[in-house]
Design a protein around this motif. Sequence first.
Motif, PDB file in Angstrom:
ATOM      1  N   LEU A 114       0.866  -1.175   0.000  1.00  0.00           N
ATOM      2  CA  LEU A 114       0.000   0.000   0.000  1.00  0.00           C
ATOM      3  C   LEU A 114       0.900   1.222   0.000  1.00  0.00           C
ATOM      4  O   LEU A 114       1.978   1.204   0.599  1.00  0.00           O
ATOM      5  CB  LEU A 114      -0.884  -0.003   1.249  1.00  0.00           C
ATOM      6  CG  LEU A 114      -2.139   0.868   1.278  1.00  0.00           C
ATOM      7  CD1 LEU A 114      -3.128   0.388   0.215  1.00  0.00           C
ATOM      8  CD2 LEU A 114      -2.787   0.787   2.659  1.00  0.00           C
ATOM      9  N   ARG A 115       0.464   2.271  -0.680  1.00  0.00           N
ATOM     10  CA  ARG A 115       1.251   3.507  -0.728  1.00  0.00           C
ATOM     11  C   ARG A 115       0.403   4.658  -0.230  1.00  0.00           C
ATOM     12  O   ARG A 115      -0.655   4.949  -0.782  1.00  0.00           O
ATOM     13  CB  ARG A 115       1.726   3.787  -2.152  1.00  0.00           C
ATOM     14  CG  ARG A 115       2.571   5.046  -2.313  1.00  0.00           C
ATOM     15  CD  ARG A 115       3.058   5.145  -3.747  1.00  0.00           C
ATOM     16  NE  ARG A 115       3.705   6.395  -4.083  1.00  0.00           N
ATOM     17  CZ  ARG A 115       4.983   6.655  -3.898  1.00  0.00           C
ATOM     18  NH1 ARG A 115       5.767   5.740  -3.342  1.00  0.00           N
ATOM     19  NH2 ARG A 115       5.499   7.816  -4.262  1.00  0.00           N
ATOM     20  N   VAL A 129       4.893  13.977   0.843  1.00  0.00           N
ATOM     21  CA  VAL A 129       5.655  12.904   1.472  1.00  0.00           C
ATOM     22  C   VAL A 129       4.855  11.621   1.253  1.00  0.00           C
ATOM     23  O   VAL A 129       3.624  11.640   1.213  1.00  0.00           O
ATOM     24  CB  VAL A 129       5.914  13.172   2.975  1.00  0.00           C
ATOM     25  CG1 VAL A 129       4.616  13.262   3.761  1.00  0.00           C
ATOM     26  CG2 VAL A 129       6.833  12.122   3.565  1.00  0.00           C
ATOM     27  N   PHE A 130       5.579  10.524   1.081  1.00  0.00           N
ATOM     28  CA  PHE A 130       4.961   9.252   0.752  1.00  0.00           C
ATOM     29  C   PHE A 130       5.446   8.162   1.709  1.00  0.00           C
ATOM     30  O   PHE A 130       6.550   8.255   2.256  1.00  0.00           O
ATOM     31  CB  PHE A 130       5.314   8.854  -0.682  1.00  0.00           C
ATOM     32  CG  PHE A 130       5.049   9.932  -1.688  1.00  0.00           C
ATOM     33  CD1 PHE A 130       6.067  10.801  -2.072  1.00  0.00           C
ATOM     34  CD2 PHE A 130       3.794  10.100  -2.244  1.00  0.00           C
ATOM     35  CE1 PHE A 130       5.839  11.808  -2.989  1.00  0.00           C
ATOM     36  CE2 PHE A 130       3.550  11.108  -3.164  1.00  0.00           C
ATOM     37  CZ  PHE A 130       4.574  11.971  -3.534  1.00  0.00           C
ATOM     38  N   LEU A 131       4.626   7.152   1.861  1.00  0.00           N
ATOM     39  CA  LEU A 131       5.021   5.989   2.643  1.00  0.00           C
ATOM     40  C   LEU A 131       4.660   4.746   1.847  1.00  0.00           C
ATOM     41  O   LEU A 131       3.483   4.435   1.672  1.00  0.00           O
ATOM     42  CB  LEU A 131       4.331   5.962   4.009  1.00  0.00           C
ATOM     43  CG  LEU A 131       4.805   4.867   4.954  1.00  0.00           C
ATOM     44  CD1 LEU A 131       6.254   5.126   5.387  1.00  0.00           C
ATOM     45  CD2 LEU A 131       3.898   4.759   6.181  1.00  0.00           C
ATOM     46  N   GLN A 132       5.672   4.068   1.345  1.00  0.00           N
ATOM     47  CA  GLN A 132       5.471   2.800   0.647  1.00  0.00           C
ATOM     48  C   GLN A 132       5.493   1.696   1.680  1.00  0.00           C
ATOM     49  O   GLN A 132       6.493   1.501   2.371  1.00  0.00           O
ATOM     50  CB  GLN A 132       6.565   2.587  -0.400  1.00  0.00           C
ATOM     51  CG  GLN A 132       6.451   1.277  -1.149  1.00  0.00           C
ATOM     52  CD  GLN A 132       5.214   1.190  -2.028  1.00  0.00           C
ATOM     53  OE1 GLN A 132       4.849   2.161  -2.677  1.00  0.00           O
ATOM     54  NE2 GLN A 132       4.570   0.028  -2.045  1.00  0.00           N
ATOM     55  N   VAL A 186       8.787  -1.448  11.431  1.00  0.00           N
ATOM     56  CA  VAL A 186       8.537  -1.291   9.995  1.00  0.00           C
ATOM     57  C   VAL A 186       9.822  -1.267   9.174  1.00  0.00           C
ATOM     58  O   VAL A 186       9.764  -1.321   7.940  1.00  0.00           O
ATOM     59  CB  VAL A 186       7.720  -0.017   9.690  1.00  0.00           C
ATOM     60  CG1 VAL A 186       6.453   0.027  10.539  1.00  0.00           C
ATOM     61  CG2 VAL A 186       8.553   1.231   9.891  1.00  0.00           C
ATOM     62  N   ARG A 187      10.966  -1.181   9.844  1.00  0.00           N
ATOM     63  CA  ARG A 187      12.236  -1.086   9.111  1.00  0.00           C
ATOM     64  C   ARG A 187      12.412  -2.306   8.210  1.00  0.00           C
ATOM     65  O   ARG A 187      12.214  -3.437   8.634  1.00  0.00           O
ATOM     66  CB  ARG A 187      13.405  -0.961  10.081  1.00  0.00           C
ATOM     67  CG  ARG A 187      14.743  -0.669   9.393  1.00  0.00           C
ATOM     68  CD  ARG A 187      15.853  -0.481  10.411  1.00  0.00           C
ATOM     69  NE  ARG A 187      15.615   0.678  11.253  1.00  0.00           N
ATOM     70  CZ  ARG A 187      15.360   0.598  12.551  1.00  0.00           C
ATOM     71  NH1 ARG A 187      15.305  -0.578  13.146  1.00  0.00           N
ATOM     72  NH2 ARG A 187      15.151   1.691  13.260  1.00  0.00           N
ATOM     73  N   GLY A 188      12.751  -2.039   6.959  1.00  0.00           N
ATOM     74  CA  GLY A 188      12.918  -3.123   5.992  1.00  0.00           C
ATOM     75  C   GLY A 188      11.652  -3.423   5.205  1.00  0.00           C
ATOM     76  O   GLY A 188      11.707  -4.120   4.176  1.00  0.00           O
ATOM     77  N   ARG A 189      10.507  -2.913   5.659  1.00  0.00           N
ATOM     78  CA  ARG A 189       9.240  -3.139   4.955  1.00  0.00           C
ATOM     79  C   ARG A 189       8.656  -1.830   4.405  1.00  0.00           C
ATOM     80  O   ARG A 189       8.039  -1.832   3.341  1.00  0.00           O
ATOM     81  CB  ARG A 189       8.220  -3.773   5.905  1.00  0.00           C
ATOM     82  CG  ARG A 189       8.646  -5.129   6.447  1.00  0.00           C
ATOM     83  CD  ARG A 189       7.504  -5.793   7.228  1.00  0.00           C
ATOM     84  NE  ARG A 189       7.103  -5.039   8.396  1.00  0.00           N
ATOM     85  CZ  ARG A 189       5.874  -4.550   8.589  1.00  0.00           C
ATOM     86  NH1 ARG A 189       4.930  -4.753   7.682  1.00  0.00           N
ATOM     87  NH2 ARG A 189       5.591  -3.879   9.685  1.00  0.00           N
ATOM     88  N   PHE A 190       8.832  -0.758   5.136  1.00  0.00           N
ATOM     89  CA  PHE A 190       8.279   0.539   4.730  1.00  0.00           C
ATOM     90  C   PHE A 190       9.403   1.437   4.236  1.00  0.00           C
ATOM     91  O   PHE A 190      10.532   1.369   4.725  1.00  0.00           O
ATOM     92  CB  PHE A 190       7.589   1.233   5.898  1.00  0.00           C
ATOM     93  CG  PHE A 190       6.324   0.572   6.388  1.00  0.00           C
ATOM     94  CD1 PHE A 190       5.912  -0.668   5.907  1.00  0.00           C
ATOM     95  CD2 PHE A 190       5.529   1.204   7.327  1.00  0.00           C
ATOM     96  CE1 PHE A 190       4.746  -1.272   6.358  1.00  0.00           C
ATOM     97  CE2 PHE A 190       4.357   0.629   7.794  1.00  0.00           C
ATOM     98  CZ  PHE A 190       3.975  -0.621   7.309  1.00  0.00           C
ATOM     99  N   THR A 191       9.066   2.309   3.288  1.00  0.00           N
ATOM    100  CA  THR A 191      10.027   3.279   2.774  1.00  0.00           C
ATOM    101  C   THR A 191       9.368   4.651   2.700  1.00  0.00           C
ATOM    102  O   THR A 191       8.292   4.791   2.110  1.00  0.00           O
ATOM    103  CB  THR A 191      10.526   2.887   1.384  1.00  0.00           C
ATOM    104  OG1 THR A 191      11.115   1.587   1.432  1.00  0.00           O
ATOM    105  CG2 THR A 191      11.565   3.881   0.885  1.00  0.00           C
TER     106      THR A 191
END
Length: 121
Positions: free
Chosen positions: A18-19, A78-81, A63-68
């Motif tokens: 999801l973005r 600003v975005f959250l992948q 979330v580290r390693g899964r979210f960018t």
Amino acid sequence: QVHLVESGGGSVQPGESLRLSCAASGNTFSIVVMGWYRQIPGKERELVAQSRFGGSTYYSDSVRGRFTISKAADKTAVFLQMNNVKSEDTAVYFCHAQGIKGVPERKSNYWGQGTQVTVSS
């Protein structure tokens, strides 16, 4: 004043992506930090990811390693992948920006209205 509007929330299944997007308007020139928080009922709002212009990026351990996190250089978005989402990622996600202005410097925090993310099979 900075106005933030989130979009992109919804319902997904575990393992999917999801973005989230957040559009910033107003005095965006004052922004020094942009990020994402999340909150579930009965718990405090927690920092998920944050990026400082010209500085560091932070991710929570969960979330580290899964979210960018990424952001527009002109400070308007600003975005959250979110990849490989889990049920525990279910929450209301809030866009946040911190601005600095004036002498002496004064910090101002701005929040979006929140967008619901639900992860369920």
